[in-house]
Design a protein around this motif. Structure first.
Motif, PDB file in Angstrom:
ATOM      1  N   THR D  39     -11.249  -1.651   2.635  1.00  0.00           N
ATOM      2  CA  THR D  39     -11.011  -2.043   1.637  1.00  0.00           C
ATOM      3  C   THR D  39      -9.813  -0.862   0.914  1.00  0.00           C
ATOM      4  OG1 THR D  39     -13.020  -0.605   0.558  1.00  0.00           O
ATOM      5  CG2 THR D  39     -13.225  -3.555   1.135  1.00  0.00           C
ATOM      6  N   CYS D  40      -9.232  -1.151  -0.079  1.00  0.00           N
ATOM      7  CA  CYS D  40      -7.901  -0.432  -0.502  1.00  0.00           C
ATOM      8  C   CYS D  40      -8.565   0.261  -1.590  1.00  0.00           C
ATOM      9  CB  CYS D  40      -6.840  -1.048  -1.026  1.00  0.00           C
ATOM     10  SG  CYS D  40      -6.209  -2.838  -0.333  1.00  0.00           S
ATOM     11  N   LYS D  41      -7.650   1.585  -0.924  1.00  0.00           N
ATOM     12  CA  LYS D  41      -8.089   2.857  -2.122  1.00  0.00           C
ATOM     13  C   LYS D  41      -7.434   2.546  -3.826  1.00  0.00           C
ATOM     14  CE  LYS D  41      -6.620   7.918  -2.992  1.00  0.00           C
ATOM     15  NZ  LYS D  41      -5.948   9.185  -1.968  1.00  0.00           N
ATOM     16  N   ASN D  42      -8.105   3.342  -4.586  1.00  0.00           N
ATOM     17  CA  ASN D  42      -7.911   2.095  -5.490  1.00  0.00           C
ATOM     18  C   ASN D  42      -6.511   2.888  -6.148  1.00  0.00           C
ATOM     19  OD1 ASN D  42      -6.994   2.485  -8.462  1.00  0.00           O
ATOM     20  ND2 ASN D  42      -8.877   3.201  -9.218  1.00  0.00           N
ATOM     21  N   PRO D  43      -5.311   1.879  -6.582  1.00  0.00           N
ATOM     22  CA  PRO D  43      -4.093   2.298  -6.795  1.00  0.00           C
ATOM     23  C   PRO D  43      -3.716   2.935  -7.599  1.00  0.00           C
ATOM     24  CG  PRO D  43      -4.289  -0.121  -6.291  1.00  0.00           C
ATOM     25  CD  PRO D  43      -5.635   0.500  -6.488  1.00  0.00           C
ATOM     26  N   ALA D  44      -4.547   3.334  -8.322  1.00  0.00           N
ATOM     27  CA  ALA D  44      -4.452   4.588  -9.058  1.00  0.00           C
ATOM     28  C   ALA D  44      -3.846   5.801  -8.879  1.00  0.00           C
ATOM     29  CB  ALA D  44      -4.971   4.299 -10.441  1.00  0.00           C
ATOM     30  N   ASN D  45      -4.422   5.964  -7.262  1.00  0.00           N
ATOM     31  CA  ASN D  45      -5.163   7.818  -6.843  1.00  0.00           C
ATOM     32  C   ASN D  45      -3.909   7.279  -5.669  1.00  0.00           C
ATOM     33  OD1 ASN D  45      -7.019   7.882  -8.914  1.00  0.00           O
ATOM     34  ND2 ASN D  45      -8.905   7.164  -7.653  1.00  0.00           N
ATOM     35  N   VAL D  46      -3.197   7.007  -5.365  1.00  0.00           N
ATOM     36  CA  VAL D  46      -2.874   6.846  -4.586  1.00  0.00           C
ATOM     37  C   VAL D  46      -1.686   7.889  -4.634  1.00  0.00           C
ATOM     38  CG1 VAL D  46      -1.135   5.951  -2.992  1.00  0.00           C
ATOM     39  CG2 VAL D  46      -3.324   5.145  -3.408  1.00  0.00           C
ATOM     40  N   THR D  47      -1.563   9.237  -4.025  1.00  0.00           N
ATOM     41  CA  THR D  47      -0.057   9.685  -3.927  1.00  0.00           C
ATOM     42  C   THR D  47       0.800   9.722  -2.782  1.00  0.00           C
ATOM     43  OG1 THR D  47      -1.304  11.891  -3.045  1.00  0.00           O
ATOM     44  CG2 THR D  47      -1.661  11.221  -5.445  1.00  0.00           C
ATOM     45  N   VAL D  48       1.569  10.268  -2.831  1.00  0.00           N
ATOM     46  CA  VAL D  48       2.876  10.644  -1.756  1.00  0.00           C
ATOM     47  C   VAL D  48       2.008  11.205  -0.279  1.00  0.00           C
ATOM     48  CG1 VAL D  48       3.837  13.048  -2.044  1.00  0.00           C
ATOM     49  CG2 VAL D  48       5.421  11.036  -1.168  1.00  0.00           C
ATOM     50  N   ASP D  49       1.187  11.944  -0.707  1.00  0.00           N
ATOM     51  CA  ASP D  49      -0.014  12.134   0.621  1.00  0.00           C
ATOM     52  C   ASP D  49      -0.429  11.216   1.119  1.00  0.00           C
ATOM     53  OD1 ASP D  49       1.608  14.818   0.325  1.00  0.00           O
ATOM     54  OD2 ASP D  49       0.111  15.599  -1.142  1.00  0.00           O
ATOM     55  N   ASP D  50      -0.265  10.392   0.836  1.00  0.00           N
ATOM     56  CA  ASP D  50      -1.677   9.209   1.374  1.00  0.00           C
ATOM     57  C   ASP D  50      -0.521   8.674   2.693  1.00  0.00           C
ATOM     58  OD1 ASP D  50      -3.827   8.833   0.285  1.00  0.00           O
ATOM     59  OD2 ASP D  50      -3.048   8.808  -1.261  1.00  0.00           O
ATOM     60  N   PHE D  51       1.205   8.705   2.481  1.00  0.00           N
ATOM     61  CA  PHE D  51       1.873   8.188   3.582  1.00  0.00           C
ATOM     62  C   PHE D  51       1.985   9.062   3.806  1.00  0.00           C
ATOM     63  CE2 PHE D  51       2.046   5.779  -0.833  1.00  0.00           C
ATOM     64  CZ  PHE D  51       1.143   4.727  -0.601  1.00  0.00           C
TER      65      PHE D  51
END
Lengths: 210, 210, 210, 210, 210, 210
Positions: D39-51
């Motif tokens: 399942t997806c991490k909450n988009p609000a908490n996504v940062t560049v470090d996730d990529f």
């Protein structure tokens, strides 16, 4: 009355248009292949016999080293399966028969025991072993690409039908891949931890060279 | 000796990492569903019994109006199939038994006759009829979403196993869709060309209202 | 200045390479088909007209038994859609017009009412009926393979555009599948619960034989 | 000026709507898995470090029995890859190092040699061997599910990056599957043609029991 | 001994059957394309060299306006990738080099820095910017179809390998799409908010006309 | 009579089993997302209104800088589309209106003009421009991920419905991606060849900072 004819004409038109659809794509084994399967046989030449296959009716010949036989109904044998995401095979296991460790690189498998008893197992990427002795009517899953085997678990012949999630599941029997071709003994030794002497012996049995 | 332990550690690490993979995703029937299937059961609780199903071993009850029974092994009955692109079912047809016209909205089907004789057919979008009487061991294809049927073609019980290219093929029996629910008679009449009197009679037989 | 030329050359090279891509695969209706669609027209001969279709601009002829017309823009009519996972069609419903119960074996559908009012419905595998009268601008979903219909719900002409999740959705109108071909009356009777007399009458109307 | 604000509002609205899209679905390793991935991490908490992932920058530890190391960047290690159909890994091969015969059950692989020289090979379902010694900058394909290996072909360290067509390709090393778990010796003997004595010896080396 | 021969015959038969499989479908660049890729080269003519590509070994020529080069190993350059869902490319960025804003219409991308330092970024549909300066060994994701760029962030040459989730990812460099073809200046002005004078200047630099 | 009840019971059982199927997976916007879409709303709470959407009936507000509006019916607005591979949107173009250059990262598009006249175009990876002025009833294809635009080509309002091959096609308007966020001016300058002064001016118009 005229309206009826108009209707029929309308639908005939519609149907003739959509009949170009690859809804049915019986494989043309002579044509070029594509990543999605064979090109389609001309729909005008398709008959019901393109959708029916009798090759699994007869027992495979189990008079061999493994006392077992695999009879495939993949798209190469049964071109009606082309593009349909499914295929079948028949397993015959004489007493003492075994289908050695193998994988299907491109399909999940479900086995249905139709006669006798079969001990089957598979091993996951996490190296967990799942092992079960199956009775007539039992079905068991073997996930795509994982090593698995089947052993006759009774004293009489065992028969199973297996279904795959691809018209062309592939089959790679580990022993034949290791010892049944011209892969040099020293390369096998380095990549399997087996002694060259053992490798050469098994090459002798399974037809390998080098 | 130390090196061996290092190796084991290395691979244990690797394996533990990859063991998070959805390589195996046994369905959790209590969890939410997704367009790709059920969420996965916790891998730590998965046992070999999640991959084995015995529900097809027993004949279905054919003491009914169609003298036939369909016993599914779809992901809802056999959650190990979740996400695997394949499922099975068992057909039992008593003498005179018939599986009425139906479709599987989401899967191609291959039928394997394991006992008796079955007359089966399907109709394409181009309105072509493909009809065949199958003997034991014959297999026949029914492409996705197309109307098809099976009739016991002999004097004794007939049994077949059917394989689908989806863990959840669906099943829509035309008669039950038309006459087994609360769709108003006038709507059915307008969309099927059948007389209201016939519709009401069939609703009476098949449990429909309105 | 020389650098600019080098750049242009570099990108020209890159672009010419990637122009082999099946990014655009306009269908060649004369070539063989494959499970993924038609083979591609030579990209050198592709023009903007391969991506534009005017066949939905004109109303279909509704002077027929159903007072309705379906005009498809599937890949067989509009080869630019080949391989793109989408297609359209136009529905014209004169007053009293109806698109009888039918399925699309290979696609989900979304209908958009552009004129008039339409009563539409579909039935699920669980035998639930979903029914709604739609006004201009409303859109409604019909999931893949499920039986559905559309009826003109007003006193004037109704028009809709429908979109499909496949370039080749197929179309199977139940009545035509049952009564518009050479499927024997006795087989239809056995698989639909309808009386032979009714079947023969409908065969007369819809062009069926046997 | 007011129009500009209206525009911005219009697009802001549009963007906020579409931002619900699973265009980016960074995996939530704590949530349930599905057949399509985490399942997806909450988009609000996504940062560049996730990529971004730095875990392949450092050499793996090759002080072990195979003088080699595999460092994965699969979705379990790099959750940004979740649902994206791609992943990477790093291979380090000390002099004499070897990645023993293995398969990736769920992905095609492309290897790129970044340092040194590697002898690599794979075996098809048709039992054909494809073998090549690769230099720095060479790339080689290993099709899904097929047995393959890599051997350091030079006297110095060799390094490669490998790309997979799945975020979760799996890894099954044949020797570990055969000899590194609790699969009984007699079952292995029956399914591999190897002598029990050899099996027991290899179980000793690779950590197997039974 | 005879049994061994029988076995070999059995498996040879099985293997020859399954060898028709599209398990390996090396692209025939001369044949027609299909939505799933090129038709397959005759398996009898396939050699190991169809699976090996050396075109990424050499640095691209960066003596150009962007001081950078992209060298693709897509299916059009490396036909062994046909149908495999993966491809690679090499990026060379001289000091000051930049890969201008671009998209890959049909693939996710993962970039691995093998030398130097690169500042990279992408922009989502929700208009969020993700920006990072990457060191040697770092990997970064660029989701399918989204605008992204790479800039040499150091004083020396930077090199990266990029992997794509398609054998034919496509490449659309925004500046070249806007200013490097015959799209009329007035249309560009209307659809980009740029002044005609600026457009004409950039057309001059990038080879556009009209 | 008892047999009928048995039948009904049999099918009720079958239907209740298969009703667990994700045949219909209305999106639960509050639940977690997955790579395949939203988790499914509890089927017990699904009504016909989950399959009907009226949001496209009303014209979008075109009183803005582009004299145009895009009204989406994607899965985020119309959760019934979840997992179905299709979605719609409505375009309103006042006289002089324009949908600036944009891409849909995850879907092919087909546009149908329902009122007025529209000049539309797209540019391929090979940098070919396809341009056409469309009349009422014309449809045009815009392949996945490629830059395209629409301009009102007449003196009165133009309206179109667009269909996408994904429930969540995404939308990236190039100008907004370049000039409507906090991407630093110097980075934009380096990656677009535009002068910082022009960039700052457009940032002022489109709401960008930095």
């Amino acid at each position: 009355m005229k309206m009826f004819h108009t209707t029929l004409f309308l639908f005939a038109l519609l149907f003739s248009c959509t009949s170009h659809a690859a809804e049915i794509c019986v494989g043309d084994l002579k044509g070029p292949e594509t990543p999605s399967g064979y090109t389609c046989k001309n729909p005008a030449n398709v008959t019901v016999d393109d959708f029916v296959f009798s090759g699994l009716a007869k027992a495979g010949n189990t008079t061999n080293i493994i006392s077992a036989a695999v009879t495939p109904a993949f798209s190469a044998q049964f071109p009606g399966l082309n593009g349909l995401g499914i295929s079948l095979a028949r397993l015959d296991l004489a007493p003492g028969g075994v289908i050695p460790f193998h994988t299907h690189p491109a399909a999940n498998e479900v086995l249905l025991v139709s006669q006798g008893s079969i001990c089957a197992g598979f091993i996951t990427s996490a190296n967990t072993v799942y092992l079960k002795t199956l009775k007539k009517g039992d079905i068991m899953i073997f996930p795509q690409g994982l090593l698995h085997f089947q052993i006759n678990a009774g004293g009489s012949i065992a028969i199973a039908s297996v279904s795959f999630s691809s018209p062309n599941p592939g089959l790679q029997i580990t022993d034949f891949a290791f010892f049944g071709n011209d892969l040099p003994t020293e390369v096998i030794a380095k990549t399997t931890f087996l002694d060259p002497a053992i490798i050469k012996k098994l090459k002798g049995v399974l037809g390998g060279t080098n």
